[in-house]
Design an enzyme around this catalytic site. Structure first.
Site, PDB file in Angstrom:
ATOM      1  N   ALA A 118       7.745  35.399  35.880  1.00 49.94           N
ATOM      2  CA  ALA A 118       7.304  35.778  34.726  1.00 49.94           C
ATOM      3  C   ALA A 118       8.038  36.140  33.825  1.00 49.94           C
ATOM      4  O   ALA A 118       8.816  37.127  34.219  1.00 49.94           O
ATOM      5  CB  ALA A 118       5.932  36.489  34.958  1.00 49.94           C
ATOM      6  N   TYR A 121      11.253  30.993  28.767  1.00 48.31           N
ATOM      7  CA  TYR A 121      12.038  30.083  27.788  1.00 48.31           C
ATOM      8  C   TYR A 121      13.070  29.437  28.569  1.00 48.31           C
ATOM      9  O   TYR A 121      13.927  30.248  29.332  1.00 48.31           O
ATOM     10  CB  TYR A 121      12.669  30.829  26.876  1.00 48.31           C
ATOM     11  CG  TYR A 121      13.490  29.874  26.112  1.00 48.31           C
ATOM     12  CD1 TYR A 121      12.904  28.529  25.300  1.00 48.31           C
ATOM     13  CD2 TYR A 121      14.873  29.989  25.638  1.00 48.31           C
ATOM     14  CE1 TYR A 121      13.825  27.869  24.568  1.00 48.31           C
ATOM     15  CE2 TYR A 121      15.640  29.124  25.050  1.00 48.31           C
ATOM     16  CZ  TYR A 121      15.184  27.905  24.723  1.00 48.31           C
ATOM     17  OH  TYR A 121      15.882  27.082  24.006  1.00 48.31           O
ATOM     18  N   ALA A 141       2.259  -7.836  -2.431  1.00 51.98           N
ATOM     19  CA  ALA A 141       2.786  -6.280  -2.387  1.00 51.98           C
ATOM     20  C   ALA A 141       3.424  -6.000  -3.751  1.00 51.98           C
ATOM     21  O   ALA A 141       4.192  -5.001  -3.513  1.00 51.98           O
ATOM     22  CB  ALA A 141       3.341  -6.045  -1.140  1.00 51.98           C
ATOM     23  N   ASN A 193      -7.493   0.468  -1.201  1.00 54.84           N
ATOM     24  CA  ASN A 193      -6.924   0.650  -2.634  1.00 54.84           C
ATOM     25  C   ASN A 193      -6.767   2.097  -2.969  1.00 54.84           C
ATOM     26  O   ASN A 193      -5.819   2.736  -3.732  1.00 54.84           O
ATOM     27  CB  ASN A 193      -7.951   0.000  -3.450  1.00 54.84           C
ATOM     28  CG  ASN A 193      -8.246  -1.141  -3.556  1.00 54.84           C
ATOM     29  OD1 ASN A 193      -7.221  -2.110  -3.507  1.00 54.84           O
ATOM     30  ND2 ASN A 193      -9.273  -1.803  -3.606  1.00 54.84           N
ATOM     31  N   GLY A 196      -1.052  -9.936 -12.336  1.00 52.30           N
ATOM     32  CA  GLY A 196      -1.925 -10.359 -11.364  1.00 52.30           C
ATOM     33  C   GLY A 196      -1.697 -11.277 -10.125  1.00 52.30           C
ATOM     34  O   GLY A 196      -0.619 -11.819  -9.963  1.00 52.30           O
ATOM     35  N   ASP A 245      -2.771  -5.088   1.210  1.00 50.49           N
ATOM     36  CA  ASP A 245      -3.378  -4.026   1.462  1.00 50.49           C
ATOM     37  C   ASP A 245      -4.673  -4.160   2.544  1.00 50.49           C
ATOM     38  O   ASP A 245      -5.637  -3.599   2.395  1.00 50.49           O
ATOM     39  CB  ASP A 245      -3.710  -3.408   0.334  1.00 50.49           C
ATOM     40  CG  ASP A 245      -4.597  -4.227  -0.598  1.00 50.49           C
ATOM     41  OD1 ASP A 245      -4.878  -5.583  -0.303  1.00 50.49           O
ATOM     42  OD2 ASP A 245      -5.159  -3.738  -1.748  1.00 50.49           O
ATOM     43  N   LYS A 304      13.621  23.332  26.725  1.00 52.01           N
ATOM     44  CA  LYS A 304      14.200  22.397  26.050  1.00 52.01           C
ATOM     45  C   LYS A 304      15.649  22.010  26.456  1.00 52.01           C
ATOM     46  O   LYS A 304      16.147  22.742  27.108  1.00 52.01           O
ATOM     47  CB  LYS A 304      14.867  23.152  24.616  1.00 52.01           C
ATOM     48  CG  LYS A 304      15.299  22.354  23.598  1.00 52.01           C
ATOM     49  CD  LYS A 304      16.493  23.040  22.777  1.00 52.01           C
ATOM     50  CE  LYS A 304      17.451  23.044  23.613  1.00 52.01           C
ATOM     51  NZ  LYS A 304      18.710  23.717  22.815  1.00 52.01           N
ATOM     52  N   HIS A 321       4.756  31.238  34.380  1.00 51.80           N
ATOM     53  CA  HIS A 321       4.191  32.290  33.406  1.00 51.80           C
ATOM     54  C   HIS A 321       5.283  32.661  32.246  1.00 51.80           C
ATOM     55  O   HIS A 321       6.165  33.111  32.791  1.00 51.80           O
ATOM     56  CB  HIS A 321       3.445  33.489  33.557  1.00 51.80           C
ATOM     57  CG  HIS A 321       3.010  33.447  35.119  1.00 51.80           C
ATOM     58  ND1 HIS A 321       1.773  33.124  35.432  1.00 51.80           N
ATOM     59  CD2 HIS A 321       3.535  33.977  36.513  1.00 51.80           C
ATOM     60  CE1 HIS A 321       1.443  33.218  36.721  1.00 51.80           C
ATOM     61  NE2 HIS A 321       2.425  33.511  37.127  1.00 51.80           N
ATOM     62  N   GLN A 330       8.097  -9.939  -8.516  1.00 50.49           N
ATOM     63  CA  GLN A 330       7.213 -10.059  -9.540  1.00 50.49           C
ATOM     64  C   GLN A 330       7.126  -9.058 -10.715  1.00 50.49           C
ATOM     65  O   GLN A 330       7.049  -8.063 -10.599  1.00 50.49           O
ATOM     66  CB  GLN A 330       5.933 -10.146  -9.183  1.00 50.49           C
ATOM     67  CG  GLN A 330       4.697 -10.571 -10.084  1.00 50.49           C
ATOM     68  CD  GLN A 330       3.396 -10.217  -9.675  1.00 50.49           C
ATOM     69  OE1 GLN A 330       3.291  -9.568  -8.749  1.00 50.49           O
ATOM     70  NE2 GLN A 330       2.505 -10.829 -10.680  1.00 50.49           N
TER      71      GLN A 330
HETATM   72  C1  UD1 Z   1      -8.271  -8.612  -4.879  1.00 51.17           C
HETATM   73  C2  UD1 Z   1      -9.149  -9.909  -5.256  1.00 51.17           C
HETATM   74  C3  UD1 Z   1     -10.389  -9.688  -4.983  1.00 51.17           C
HETATM   75  C4  UD1 Z   1     -10.662  -9.328  -3.579  1.00 51.17           C
HETATM   76  C5  UD1 Z   1      -9.897  -8.350  -3.002  1.00 51.17           C
HETATM   77  C6  UD1 Z   1      -9.764  -8.230  -1.430  1.00 51.17           C
HETATM   78  C7  UD1 Z   1      -7.989 -10.682  -7.078  1.00 51.17           C
HETATM   79  C8  UD1 Z   1      -8.136 -10.621  -8.695  1.00 51.17           C
HETATM   80  N1  UD1 Z   1      -9.145 -10.113  -6.615  1.00 51.17           N
HETATM   81  O1  UD1 Z   1      -8.967  -7.538  -5.421  1.00 51.17           O
HETATM   82  O2  UD1 Z   1     -11.473 -10.914  -5.345  1.00 51.17           O
HETATM   83  O3  UD1 Z   1     -11.969  -9.035  -3.199  1.00 51.17           O
HETATM   84  O4  UD1 Z   1      -8.555  -8.432  -3.343  1.00 51.17           O
HETATM   85  O5  UD1 Z   1      -9.351  -6.966  -1.269  1.00 51.17           O
HETATM   86  O6  UD1 Z   1      -7.039 -11.221  -6.705  1.00 51.17           O
HETATM   87  N2  UD1 Z   1      -0.630  -7.759  -6.276  1.00 51.17           N
HETATM   88  C9  UD1 Z   1       0.586  -8.246  -6.567  1.00 51.17           C
HETATM   89  N3  UD1 Z   1       0.788  -8.480  -7.987  1.00 51.17           N
HETATM   90  C10 UD1 Z   1      -0.002  -8.260  -8.878  1.00 51.17           C
HETATM   91  C11 UD1 Z   1      -1.481  -7.878  -8.472  1.00 51.17           C
HETATM   92  C12 UD1 Z   1      -1.691  -7.802  -7.107  1.00 51.17           C
HETATM   93  O7  UD1 Z   1       1.261  -8.708  -5.718  1.00 51.17           O
HETATM   94  O8  UD1 Z   1       0.248  -8.672  -9.867  1.00 51.17           O
HETATM   95  C13 UD1 Z   1      -0.885  -7.607  -4.722  1.00 51.17           C
HETATM   96  C14 UD1 Z   1      -1.564  -6.307  -4.712  1.00 51.17           C
HETATM   97  O9  UD1 Z   1      -0.228  -5.356  -4.485  1.00 51.17           O
HETATM   98  C15 UD1 Z   1      -2.066  -6.078  -3.378  1.00 51.17           C
HETATM   99  C16 UD1 Z   1      -3.003  -7.538  -3.616  1.00 51.17           C
HETATM  100  O10 UD1 Z   1      -2.039  -8.108  -4.358  1.00 51.17           O
HETATM  101  O11 UD1 Z   1      -1.733  -6.095  -2.050  1.00 51.17           O
HETATM  102  C17 UD1 Z   1      -4.530  -7.503  -4.247  1.00 51.17           C
HETATM  103  O12 UD1 Z   1      -4.418  -6.837  -5.578  1.00 51.17           O
HETATM  104  P1  UD1 Z   1      -5.316  -5.671  -5.718  1.00 51.17           P
HETATM  105  O13 UD1 Z   1      -4.858  -5.139  -6.962  1.00 51.17           O
HETATM  106  O14 UD1 Z   1      -5.339  -4.874  -4.537  1.00 51.17           O
HETATM  107  O15 UD1 Z   1      -6.668  -6.616  -5.921  1.00 51.17           O
HETATM  108  P2  UD1 Z   1      -8.151  -6.081  -5.653  1.00 51.17           P
HETATM  109  O16 UD1 Z   1      -8.551  -5.388  -6.869  1.00 51.17           O
HETATM  110  O17 UD1 Z   1      -8.125  -5.379  -4.626  1.00 51.17           O
HETATM  111 CA    CA Z   2      -6.782  -4.402  -3.049  1.00 55.17          CA
END
Ligand code: UD1
Ligand code: CA
Length: 484
Positions: free
Chosen positions: A387, A373, A12, A235, A85, A110, A358, A370, A80
């Site tokens: 009423a 309050y 997340a 997303n 990524g 998500d 209330k 009817h 992070q």
């Molecule tokens: C990702 C997958 C994709 C998959 C999809 C499913 C990757 C590269 N791609 O794409 O193959 O089909 O989910 O919904 O993984 N997050 C981090 N740190 C980061 C980046 C992301 O914690 O640096 C978390 C985000 O908050 C999110 C989850 O990882 O909860 C997925 O990241 P997101 O950027 O939504 O990936 P997608 O593009 O949806």
């Molecule tokens: Ca996503």
């Protein structure tokens, strides 16, 4: 089965730019529950030994919200920063893993539509030593920007690659099997794979290290979930809406299976934590939220908005808006009743139309039919409120409590000053302003006596006519004078 100690990791830390929100995406609610809690709930039956949330600098709210854990789970937080990524996010988790952890379940923060049954399907990794890691996939009609799953032609159970949509060839884009972003790894395999996947480098387009690249290092068991609802990931707000609709359908179907009838179900909004007894009927346009409970045989005919309410059995409610209120059995209410916090309507009452209450305890079998309050009051059994009666509970500084005994009868259009007591069996004459308590059995009259003046109307008309003529004459004169 091996001696499994599972860590659940929820990702997340992503920036959720498409969501355009000041609030962390995974804390946005669906059917009254934050997105991330739908995911935590799906993981709970696996009884994780450790639960980790990976967060970023803009999702620090998570560390406060879940500082005390979630349900039976303690939560560890991994920051992070920067967010490079999903693979990079998992890399950050390594030092935080408890030493006895044997397996890792990775869940995107998500994906609120994931269920415990989906996660069950990855269990072979924990059951058979030759299955070291797996990814959950799904077939979808519109794969959009999801990662496409390429299966190994020689070993079709295995995925050999996952291609992100923005890097896929037109042919790959036509693949309907997608990556849900949910993986289960044996720990040692996970550590090696994430490191090895590094060699593929960051994506040119996004500059991110992709967790799906582990599949390229070592072909991965690809388990296809039969019934993963879409959207797979949330997303943006449009996907949030679609996911909430899917959850609503689930909640309604659950209650239908428990014996609840919905008339026009698509118009009913329910929170995850409402409770509906068998033979409840929910008519069009109802909102039942924040733990509202409705008892057996009760009919919400239409337009009921009940937030944190408890409604008893065999009631009939029309256009009732209730907030933190209680209704006992056999009550008829509405149309148009506004029950504000602290209302308790006891059995067999009839309330409304157009009634506001209330902090009011309404005795059994009372009638408030009817336009009333009733605020800050206790009413005994069997009261009858005419009423247009107003309980004047506020003097600008204090809230004053009014008490009515059993069987009190209030005539229409009366005002009852806060703080008075009208004792058992007393009557109040209609159109009274009651400023003193009324003893038991007495009739309280708080208005001037009526006087009838015989033949007065003709005299009155003449007087009024003359007044009008005089005014017109004066006007004419003054216009003549100014005209010169
Ligand atoms: C990702 C997958 C994709 C998959 C999809 C499913 C990757 C590269 N791609 O794409 O193959 O089909 O989910 O919904 O993984 N997050 C981090 N740190 C980061 C980046 C992301 O914690 O640096 C978390 C985000 O908050 C999110 C989850 O990882 O909860 C997925 O990241 P997101 O950027 O939504 O990936 P997608 O593009 O949806
Ligand atoms: Ca996503």
């Amino acid at each position: 089965m091996q001696n499994v100690k599972l860590a659940v990791v929820i990702l997340a830390a992503g920036k959720s730019t498409r969501f355009k929100s000041k609030k962390t995406k995974v804390l946005h609610e669906l059917c009254g529950k934050p997105m991330i809690e739908w995911i935590l709930d799906a993981a709970l039956p696996l009884e994780p030994a450790q639960t980790i949330i990976v967060y970023g600098t803009h999702s620090t709210a998570l560390t406060e919200t879940y500082a005390a854990g979630y349900s039976s789970l303690e939560i560890d937080f991994v920051l992070q920063e920067p967010t490079l990524g999903t693979a990079h996010a998992m890399e950050q988790c390594k030092p935080a893993l408890n030493s006895d952890i044997t397996h890792l379940l990775v869940l995107p923060g998500d994906s609120p539509l994931v269920t415990a049954a989906h996660l069950e399907q990855l269990k072979p990794v924990m059951q058979h030593s030759h299955v070291t890691h797996a990814v959950l996939t799904a077939d979808v009609a519109d794969a959009g920007d999801l990662g496409r799953v390429l299966r190994d032609p020689d070993y079709p159970d295995l995925a050999s690659r996952i291609v992100e949509a923005h890097e896929a060839t037109p042919k790959e884009l036509r693949i309907n099997e997608i990556n849900t972003g949910i993986y289960l790894f044996e720990r040692s395999v996970f550590e090696n794979l994430v490191e090895a996947a590094d060699k593929f480098g960051a994506s040119e387009k996004k500059g991110e290290y992709y967790l799906p690249d582990v599949v390229r290092v070592a072909p991965t068991l690809a388990v296809k979930a039969a019934d993963f609802d879409t959207p797979i990931g949330v997303n943006d707000r449009a996907q949030l809406n679609l996911a909430e609709q899917a959850l609503l359908r689930r909640i309604r179907e659950h209650w239908m299976a428990e014996g609840v009838t919905f008339h026009l179900p698509d118009t009913t909004y329910l929170h995850h934590n409402v409770e509906l007894a068998p033979d409840v009927e929910v008519g069009p346009h109802c909102l039942l939220t924040h733990g509202t409970k409705v008892g057996s045989g009760t009919i919400l005919v239409q337009g009921c908005l009940l937030e944190t309410c408890v409604v008893g059995e065999n009631c009939e409610l029309r256009h009732v808006r209730g907030l933190m209120s209680v209704i006992d059995d056999n009550v008829t209410a509405g149309p148009y009743v506004n029950m504000r916090p602290g209302t308790h309507i006891r059995s067999n009452c009839k309330v409304g139309n157009f009634v506001e209450t209330k902090n009011a305890d309404i005795g059994e079998g009372s009638k408030l039919p009817h336009l009333q309050y009733i605020g800050d009051a206790t009413l005994g059994e069997g009261c009858n409120i005419g009423a247009g009666t107003i309980f004047c509970n506020y003097d600008g500084f204090n809230k004053l409590h009014t008490t009515l005994g059993k069987g009190v009868f209030i005539g229409s259009n009366s005002s009852i000053q806060g703080g008075v007591t009208i004792e058992e069996g007393a009557y109040v004459a209609m159109a009274s302003a009651i400023t003193m308590s009324v003893p038991s059995g007495a009739l309280g009259i708080g208005r001037a006596h009526q006087v009838n003046k015989p033949d007065y109307v003709e005299r009155l008309k003449n007087r009024l006519k003359k007044r009008k003529e005089k005014a017109e004459a004066l006007k004419k004169n003054s216009e003549g004078a100014s005209g010169g």
